[in-house]
Motif scaffolding. Structure first.
Motif, short mmCIF file in Angstrom:
data_model
loop_
_atom_site.label_atom_id
_atom_site.label_comp_id
_atom_site.label_asym_id
_atom_site.label_seq_id
_atom_site.Cartn_x
_atom_site.Cartn_y
_atom_site.Cartn_z
N VAL A 167 0.84 -1.21 0.00
CA VAL A 167 0.00 0.00 0.00
C VAL A 167 0.87 1.26 0.00
O VAL A 167 0.54 2.26 -0.65
CB VAL A 167 -0.97 0.00 1.20
CG1 VAL A 167 -1.70 1.33 1.30
CG2 VAL A 167 -1.96 -1.15 1.07
N SER A 168 1.99 1.20 0.69
CA SER A 168 2.91 2.35 0.70
C SER A 168 3.49 2.60 -0.69
O SER A 168 3.60 3.76 -1.13
CB SER A 168 4.04 2.11 1.70
OG SER A 168 3.54 2.05 3.02
N LEU A 169 3.85 1.54 -1.39
CA LEU A 169 4.37 1.69 -2.75
C LEU A 169 3.28 2.24 -3.67
O LEU A 169 3.54 3.13 -4.50
CB LEU A 169 4.88 0.35 -3.28
CG LEU A 169 6.15 -0.20 -2.62
CD1 LEU A 169 6.46 -1.59 -3.15
CD2 LEU A 169 7.33 0.73 -2.86
N PHE A 170 2.08 1.72 -3.53
CA PHE A 170 0.97 2.23 -4.33
C PHE A 170 0.75 3.71 -4.08
O PHE A 170 0.58 4.50 -5.01
CB PHE A 170 -0.31 1.46 -4.05
CG PHE A 170 -1.54 2.22 -4.45
CD1 PHE A 170 -1.84 2.41 -5.79
CD2 PHE A 170 -2.37 2.78 -3.49
CE1 PHE A 170 -2.96 3.16 -6.17
CE2 PHE A 170 -3.48 3.52 -3.86
CZ PHE A 170 -3.78 3.71 -5.20
N ALA A 171 0.76 4.11 -2.81
CA ALA A 171 0.53 5.51 -2.46
C ALA A 171 1.60 6.41 -3.06
O ALA A 171 1.31 7.53 -3.51
CB ALA A 171 0.49 5.67 -0.94
N ALA A 172 2.86 5.92 -3.09
CA ALA A 172 3.94 6.70 -3.67
C ALA A 172 3.72 6.93 -5.16
O ALA A 172 3.91 8.04 -5.68
CB ALA A 172 5.27 5.99 -3.43
N VAL A 173 3.28 5.88 -5.86
CA VAL A 173 3.06 5.98 -7.30
C VAL A 173 1.82 6.80 -7.61
O VAL A 173 1.86 7.74 -8.42
CB VAL A 173 2.96 4.57 -7.92
CG1 VAL A 173 2.54 4.65 -9.38
CG2 VAL A 173 4.29 3.83 -7.79
N GLU A 228 9.33 2.49 -11.40
CA GLU A 228 9.52 1.05 -11.62
C GLU A 228 10.69 0.54 -10.79
O GLU A 228 10.60 -0.50 -10.13
CB GLU A 228 9.78 0.78 -13.10
CG GLU A 228 8.60 1.02 -14.01
CD GLU A 228 8.94 0.79 -15.47
OE1 GLU A 228 8.18 0.11 -16.16
OE2 GLU A 228 9.99 1.30 -15.92
N ARG A 229 11.80 1.27 -10.85
CA ARG A 229 13.00 0.86 -10.11
C ARG A 229 12.75 0.87 -8.61
O ARG A 229 13.19 -0.03 -7.88
CB ARG A 229 14.17 1.80 -10.45
CG ARG A 229 14.69 1.64 -11.87
CD ARG A 229 15.73 2.70 -12.19
NE ARG A 229 16.29 2.52 -13.52
CZ ARG A 229 17.06 3.41 -14.13
NH1 ARG A 229 17.35 4.56 -13.51
NH2 ARG A 229 17.53 3.17 -15.33
N LEU A 230 12.05 1.89 -8.12
CA LEU A 230 11.75 1.99 -6.70
C LEU A 230 10.96 0.77 -6.23
O LEU A 230 11.32 0.14 -5.22
CB LEU A 230 10.95 3.26 -6.44
CG LEU A 230 10.33 3.41 -5.04
CD1 LEU A 230 11.43 3.60 -4.00
CD2 LEU A 230 9.36 4.57 -5.00
N CYS A 231 9.92 0.43 -6.96
CA CYS A 231 9.05 -0.69 -6.54
C CYS A 231 9.79 -2.01 -6.66
O CYS A 231 9.69 -2.86 -5.75
CB CYS A 231 7.78 -0.69 -7.38
SG CYS A 231 6.67 0.70 -7.04
N CYS A 232 10.51 -2.20 -7.75
CA CYS A 232 11.23 -3.47 -7.92
C CYS A 232 12.32 -3.63 -6.89
O CYS A 232 12.54 -4.74 -6.35
CB CYS A 232 11.81 -3.55 -9.33
SG CYS A 232 10.58 -3.86 -10.63
N ALA A 233 13.03 -2.55 -6.56
CA ALA A 233 14.10 -2.62 -5.58
C ALA A 233 13.54 -2.98 -4.20
O ALA A 233 14.11 -3.79 -3.47
CB ALA A 233 14.85 -1.30 -5.51
N ARG A 234 12.42 -2.37 -3.83
CA ARG A 234 11.83 -2.67 -2.52
C ARG A 234 11.33 -4.11 -2.47
O ARG A 234 11.53 -4.81 -1.45
CB ARG A 234 10.65 -1.70 -2.25
CG ARG A 234 9.80 -2.09 -1.05
CD ARG A 234 10.60 -2.13 0.23
NE ARG A 234 9.80 -2.60 1.35
CZ ARG A 234 9.61 -3.89 1.68
NH1 ARG A 234 10.19 -4.85 0.95
NH2 ARG A 234 8.89 -4.21 2.72
#
Length: 226
Positions: free
Chosen positions: A185-191, A216-222
């Motif tokens: 949910v945090s990643l979704f909120a960021a995007v 894309e890089r942020l989400c994949c890295a996390r």
């Protein structure tokens, strides 16, 4: 379609504040949702005409008569679904959300043949508004919708999209380590928050493609982190 999505789709944006509509409060949501194929075709044609006029003339050029004329239907037929142009905007924004939810369901959740990174990148790009045949949304639309929609409607959108993000990430069985819901949910909120803010601000000399790549890089890295 997800259960949460099916439930919310019946409500849409624009309920008059305080409950049922009255003579003094214009109804700012569609009168009904099409169920038959012919009705669905008609409403889609109305939305297509709405976008064509919007791109050329903006909100000022949108009238029920102009949209009906561009669609090739009578004004009375348009009024069967949309009592005024604010209701038409409300219906269109709900339509845009439904298209996005459906695309994520088909192209990410159900794309079991893809590796997790490809699926996540596709999820991010769709959520950023990048992809063929996605509905047009711009700053003026978002600004006007804020005048129509109540906070509960915005929360519903957030819940529906964050839920399908969780389903999409949960469907990636080859991911190194399944993240918990809070992380997704945090990643979704960021995007989603960044997309909304950038649409409202329309910053000059902004590289949209670079931003999407970084998301894309942020989400994949996390998600790759153990």
């Amino acid at each position: 379609m997800t259960k949460a999505y099916q439930f919310a789709a019946r409500r849409g944006f624009g309920n008059p504040r305080g409950g049922a509509s009255s003579r003094k409060t214009p109804r700012n949501k569609p009168l009904k949702r099409p169920s038959q194929d012919r009705a669905k075709f008609t409403v889609q044609a109305i939305y297509d005409a709405f976008v064509r006029i919007w791109r050329n003339e903006g909100w000022a050029g949108i009238t029920t008569r102009a949209v009906a004329l561009d669609t090739g239907i009578s004004v009375g037929t348009l009024y069967d679904y949309f009592p005024n142009k604010r209701a038409l905007l409300s219906g269109y924004m709900r339509h845009a959300l439904e298209v996005l939810l459906d695309r994520i369901e088909r192209e990410v959740v159900q794309a079991s043949a893809l590796d997790w990174e490809t699926r996540v990148r596709r999820l991010v790009r769709l959520s950023c508004g990048v992809g063929p045949n996605l509905p047009h949304i711009d700053r003026e639309m978002l600004t006007l919708v804020d005048e129509i929609a109540e906070p509960k409607h915005h929360r519903r959108v957030f819940e529906e999209l964050s839920t399908i993000w969780c389903r999409a990430i949960g469907a990636c069985k080859d991911i190194p380590e399944a993240p918990d819901r809070r992380a997704v949910v945090s990643l979704f909120a960021a995007v989603w928050g960044a997309r909304r803010y950038l649409t409202l601000v329309e910053p000059r000399q902004f590289d949209r493609d670079a931003w999407v790549t970084e998301m894309e890089r942020l989400c994949c890295a996390r998600l790759a982190a153990r």
